[in-house]
Design an enzyme around this catalytic site. Sequence first.
Site, mmCIF file in Angstrom:
data_model
loop_
_atom_site.group_PDB
_atom_site.id
_atom_site.type_symbol
_atom_site.label_atom_id
_atom_site.label_comp_id
_atom_site.label_asym_id
_atom_site.label_seq_id
_atom_site.Cartn_x
_atom_site.Cartn_y
_atom_site.Cartn_z
ATOM 1 N N ASP A 164 -10.659 3.618 -2.045
ATOM 2 C CA ASP A 164 -11.087 2.782 -1.281
ATOM 3 C C ASP A 164 -12.629 2.610 -1.216
ATOM 4 O O ASP A 164 -13.336 3.527 -1.368
ATOM 5 C CB ASP A 164 -10.803 3.014 0.108
ATOM 6 C CG ASP A 164 -9.344 2.624 0.780
ATOM 7 O OD1 ASP A 164 -8.652 2.306 -0.151
ATOM 8 O OD2 ASP A 164 -9.237 3.229 1.704
ATOM 9 N N ASP A 202 0.656 -1.247 0.108
ATOM 10 C CA ASP A 202 -0.001 0.063 0.008
ATOM 11 C C ASP A 202 0.697 1.396 -0.008
ATOM 12 O O ASP A 202 1.562 1.499 0.965
ATOM 13 C CB ASP A 202 -0.920 0.017 1.268
ATOM 14 C CG ASP A 202 -2.188 0.992 1.030
ATOM 15 O OD1 ASP A 202 -1.999 1.939 0.488
ATOM 16 O OD2 ASP A 202 -3.070 0.588 1.838
#
Length: 534
Positions: free
Chosen positions: A358, A298
Amino acid sequence: MQRDAEKVVDSVVNVTSFSYPSLVMRVYRIGKVARLAVLLASAAVGLSAQTSTLTGNWAVKTPRADGTISKVYFNLKQNGEKIFGTVRSTQFFYTITDSTGGPDGFTLTASMKDGSSNRSVKYEGKLVGDELHLSTRRRPEDKPAETVARRVPDGEGAMPPKLPLPQIRKVPYNGLAKTPPMGWNSWNLFKGRVNDEIVRGIADAIVTSGMRDAGFVYVNIDDTWEGEQRDAQGNITTNSKFPDMKSLADYVHSKGLKLGIYSSPGPNTCAGYEGTYGHEEQDARTFAAWGIDYIKYDWCGARTLYTDEEMQAVYQKFGEALQKTGRPIVYSLCQYGRQDVWKWGPDVGGNLWRTTGDIGDRWDSMSRIGFSQSDLAVFATPGHWNDPDMLEVGNGGMTADEYRTHMSLWSILAAPLLAGNDVRSMTAETKSILMNPEVIAVDQDKAGLQGKRVWQSSDQEIWMRELADGQRAIALFNRGAAAADISLKWADIGLKKTPKTVRDLWGHSDIKIDGPEYKATVPMHGVVFLRINK
């Protein structure tokens, strides 16, 4: 008595001369007892000035339940009524750009470049004794979040030096993920609450529920598993929630499943835990030794040091490190679709790459993400997949029709299917959506071609995916707020003759076809999902 006082004066002079040499020079001719009073008063003034300034290194340290500490550093320099310096939080490194006031009450605004946009944060505060009382709001309408910072040694929490990156070169394909990966990820539901017990329970439930046999094999731990600091050899450690990652991997493997983990190329992860920065090969070896089969990498913490233009080299560095371990590990790039990652994701060794921000367990979030993917179809191939983020099916924020749309759309997109619900307590309805074998078969089709939109009228859309052996999957989506009739004309999707039957993948039934088109009433936010055999 006088001699005692003179001894005190001499000691004070000796000590004070290091901090206030000019002051000593000004009073050296004064009698010693008088000098004592002057020096003591002056030292008190000096110490008061030192403690009443905002200049210094401050930290907010908040203990977490897992034994680690969340840290935010304020490195400040006060110059009159202006405050300069930096703010380093869990995944951001801001430079102060504006300020007002002083120790009795101040505001400061700090910002940082994040890709093509700017992030900013604003604090209000005041000095209370030797504590910095601060408040901030994520959004203007929010209630202020209040916290206290205390002085820490200079240099603590400083950003590490920026390390050089490799020259751009192609990382060989690892031979994995020939169909989109299927499994489970901890973040959507559990976030920072995930622990060893939960992961073992999820693994058990994946087996007993039938999910493993349906294809869900990866059990992926997201952020917050990392320890407070590395060991003496620089090896990454786990925190109290995960006492033995190798033992956990062995347990998951004993169930016929695979274990996934999470890290970041930055000094910190998104949640502020230890990242892989500067330890790429070392961490890759550790993950391999633990028995890790999948890693989500990430970007969050890396943006404090690297620009988006350096992103490809950053991901290549870890892709090469994974290859050197010799262990087959699926490499998932999570950097939200920046820098057109679908164009270079395979070149850094990536098996899948996030194409969006997200997802949330809401219709507006899921539909906005899912229906924006049509133009990326050309970049999906076996071993390399566009990833519109994880599934929310069963988390409670959408209706059953909306979850069926979610599952259908992800299957048309040849997207990874990573459940994010509590599979230990699934309802029968959730099971029927997640484990629909006919829908999963579309997602896992061996041709590996991503589908795309072929027709749209207002809130109604038709999407089609070419399947192996000349078959097709066709989805009639209704994004509107009321039921709607949708007509599918066979000629519009390239069929030269009318099929005799089509398969309804949610109704698990064959539909006889008579005529040049098929009409269906599709519920609000719903789908009719069809398969046309050759």
